[in-house]
Write a protein that holds these residues in place. Sequence first.
Motif, PDB file in Angstrom:
ATOM      1  N   UNK A 112      32.439  42.252  68.649  1.00  0.00           N
ATOM      2  CA  UNK A 112      32.987  43.574  68.392  1.00  0.00           C
ATOM      3  C   UNK A 112      32.746  43.754  67.088  1.00  0.00           C
ATOM      4  N   UNK A 113      32.190  45.114  66.844  1.00  0.00           N
ATOM      5  CA  UNK A 113      32.245  45.652  65.612  1.00  0.00           C
ATOM      6  C   UNK A 113      33.047  46.834  65.225  1.00  0.00           C
ATOM      7  N   UNK A 114      33.275  47.334  63.955  1.00  0.00           N
ATOM      8  CA  UNK A 114      34.351  48.150  63.446  1.00  0.00           C
ATOM      9  C   UNK A 114      33.241  48.934  62.476  1.00  0.00           C
ATOM     10  N   UNK A 115      33.418  50.339  62.474  1.00  0.00           N
ATOM     11  CA  UNK A 115      32.694  51.223  61.579  1.00  0.00           C
ATOM     12  C   UNK A 115      33.579  52.052  60.939  1.00  0.00           C
ATOM     13  N   UNK A 116      33.663  52.525  59.591  1.00  0.00           N
ATOM     14  CA  UNK A 116      34.238  53.358  59.046  1.00  0.00           C
ATOM     15  C   UNK A 116      33.471  54.647  58.724  1.00  0.00           C
ATOM     16  N   UNK A 117      34.148  55.855  59.123  1.00  0.00           N
ATOM     17  CA  UNK A 117      33.436  57.072  59.018  1.00  0.00           C
ATOM     18  C   UNK A 117      34.304  57.981  58.170  1.00  0.00           C
ATOM     19  N   UNK A 118      34.147  58.068  56.788  1.00  0.00           N
ATOM     20  CA  UNK A 118      35.102  58.718  56.069  1.00  0.00           C
ATOM     21  C   UNK A 118      34.368  59.457  54.846  1.00  0.00           C
ATOM     22  N   UNK A 119      33.439  60.301  55.040  1.00  0.00           N
ATOM     23  CA  UNK A 119      32.589  60.983  54.059  1.00  0.00           C
ATOM     24  C   UNK A 119      33.510  61.616  52.820  1.00  0.00           C
ATOM     25  N   UNK A 120      34.460  62.000  53.196  1.00  0.00           N
ATOM     26  CA  UNK A 120      35.256  62.707  52.215  1.00  0.00           C
ATOM     27  C   UNK A 120      35.998  61.683  51.040  1.00  0.00           C
ATOM     28  N   UNK A 121      36.004  60.519  51.613  1.00  0.00           N
ATOM     29  CA  UNK A 121      36.762  59.753  50.690  1.00  0.00           C
ATOM     30  C   UNK A 121      35.543  59.015  49.496  1.00  0.00           C
ATOM     31  N   UNK A 122      36.177  58.643  48.376  1.00  0.00           N
ATOM     32  CA  UNK A 122      35.359  57.981  47.326  1.00  0.00           C
ATOM     33  C   UNK A 122      34.853  56.562  47.743  1.00  0.00           C
ATOM     34  N   UNK A 123      33.876  56.089  47.040  1.00  0.00           N
ATOM     35  CA  UNK A 123      33.424  54.830  47.080  1.00  0.00           C
ATOM     36  C   UNK A 123      34.742  53.762  46.682  1.00  0.00           C
ATOM     37  N   UNK A 124      35.344  54.087  45.726  1.00  0.00           N
ATOM     38  CA  UNK A 124      36.390  53.251  45.566  1.00  0.00           C
ATOM     39  C   UNK A 124      37.504  53.118  46.471  1.00  0.00           C
ATOM     40  N   UNK A 125      37.818  54.156  47.262  1.00  0.00           N
ATOM     41  CA  UNK A 125      38.948  54.245  48.291  1.00  0.00           C
ATOM     42  C   UNK A 125      38.115  53.383  49.317  1.00  0.00           C
ATOM     43  N   UNK A 126      37.053  53.427  49.724  1.00  0.00           N
ATOM     44  CA  UNK A 126      36.536  52.918  50.786  1.00  0.00           C
ATOM     45  C   UNK A 126      36.557  51.547  50.603  1.00  0.00           C
ATOM     46  N   UNK A 127      36.109  51.023  49.377  1.00  0.00           N
ATOM     47  CA  UNK A 127      36.069  49.712  48.992  1.00  0.00           C
ATOM     48  C   UNK A 127      37.499  49.010  48.999  1.00  0.00           C
ATOM     49  N   UNK A 128      38.524  49.816  48.757  1.00  0.00           N
ATOM     50  CA  UNK A 128      39.710  49.410  48.891  1.00  0.00           C
ATOM     51  C   UNK A 128      40.051  48.979  50.364  1.00  0.00           C
ATOM     52  N   UNK A 129      39.805  49.951  51.437  1.00  0.00           N
ATOM     53  CA  UNK A 129      39.852  49.647  52.604  1.00  0.00           C
ATOM     54  C   UNK A 129      39.067  48.284  53.211  1.00  0.00           C
ATOM     55  N   UNK A 130      38.030  48.322  52.693  1.00  0.00           N
ATOM     56  CA  UNK A 130      36.949  47.082  53.341  1.00  0.00           C
ATOM     57  C   UNK A 130      37.764  45.843  52.526  1.00  0.00           C
ATOM     58  N   UNK A 131      38.336  45.602  51.600  1.00  0.00           N
ATOM     59  CA  UNK A 131      38.732  44.589  51.094  1.00  0.00           C
ATOM     60  C   UNK A 131      39.997  44.197  51.719  1.00  0.00           C
ATOM     61  N   UNK A 132      40.730  45.167  52.247  1.00  0.00           N
ATOM     62  CA  UNK A 132      41.908  44.683  53.059  1.00  0.00           C
ATOM     63  C   UNK A 132      41.838  44.131  54.559  1.00  0.00           C
ATOM     64  N   UNK A 133      40.405  44.911  54.961  1.00  0.00           N
ATOM     65  CA  UNK A 133      39.878  44.572  56.377  1.00  0.00           C
ATOM     66  C   UNK A 133      39.326  42.987  56.308  1.00  0.00           C
ATOM     67  N   UNK A 134      38.632  42.763  55.139  1.00  0.00           N
ATOM     68  CA  UNK A 134      38.095  41.417  55.009  1.00  0.00           C
ATOM     69  C   UNK A 134      39.066  40.511  54.733  1.00  0.00           C
ATOM     70  N   UNK A 135      39.994  40.734  54.005  1.00  0.00           N
ATOM     71  CA  UNK A 135      41.324  39.833  53.723  1.00  0.00           C
ATOM     72  C   UNK A 135      41.596  39.277  55.034  1.00  0.00           C
TER      73      UNK A 135
END
Length: 308
Positions: free
Chosen positions: A1-24
């Motif tokens: 099962x895969x997950x995709x983030x589609x949020x073009x209005x958010x900055x790269x830093x914001x997306x990186x923060x979300x990814x970090x929590x998902x990966x944690x």
Amino acid sequence: MGLAIVAPSKSKKEIANWIAVFKEIDPHIELQVYPDISKKESVEVVVLWQHPTGILKEFPNLKLICSMGSGVDHIMADYVPDQVPITRIVDPRLTFSMTNYVVMGILNYHRQLLRYIRDKQSKTWDMTNPEIPITVGVMGVGELGGDVLDKVAGLGISVIGYGNRPKSDFRHPYFHGEQLQEFLNEVNVVVCLLPLTPKTEGFLNKDLFQKFQKDTYLINVARGKHLIEADLIPAIESGHISGALLDVFQKEPLPDNHPFWEQEQITITPHIASITNHKAAAPQIMENYRNLQQNLPLANQINKDQGY
């Protein structure tokens, strides 16, 4: 099962923060981020914020749509497969921030802070009428609106709620549906916290403003599409509205040539009343990611028929 983030209005830093929590939470999660989604057939969960219209059709095995915030109108406005559920974020911190913002706006109006800022600029010492008597009406009395009513009532200010449906044993005076005029007759500060649905889009318009008591103050912290922007300044000029505090707009950022910038009685903030905290929100999405895998009930699933 895969997950995709589609949020073009958010900055790269914001997306990186979300990814970090998902990966944690799950170091092995298969995660793709728009626009670099090469394996669309593997995406079963999509996390959205202000996504490109129509992109949901590109995921043939989609099983769950998660909003990155409390609002889902950006999702409901697009094509959503009937069988695919939608969830939203519920975060006490969102409620805390929203209520504090609204209380700030109410008290600034009640104690005329903007008037005294202008008096300072003109070196005017005016002690007359330091308080505007107010009764606050909140349209939309869900989790956010209910908390606003509670906190404002706790300050000793009279409050009234308004919603689409009847509520039994509601803790504050309450009107619903066709009782809109009765509600408006009782209040001179109107706070919009309605969910955005086809029924409420454009709800704040000239016809409504003409039903306001004279010099009613408007606070809109729901969605920009609730307000017909061209109707607001004429309502101020006619005296139906004494002023407005707006945090949301039809187009954001607000264009430089927009007349709201020059209108002294309109206060503008840049959509900051309540901001989603990724550390609180991402674990909720991951909980539903696991629930989906295990065929368990989803947390904070919306009712598609109601639109929220």
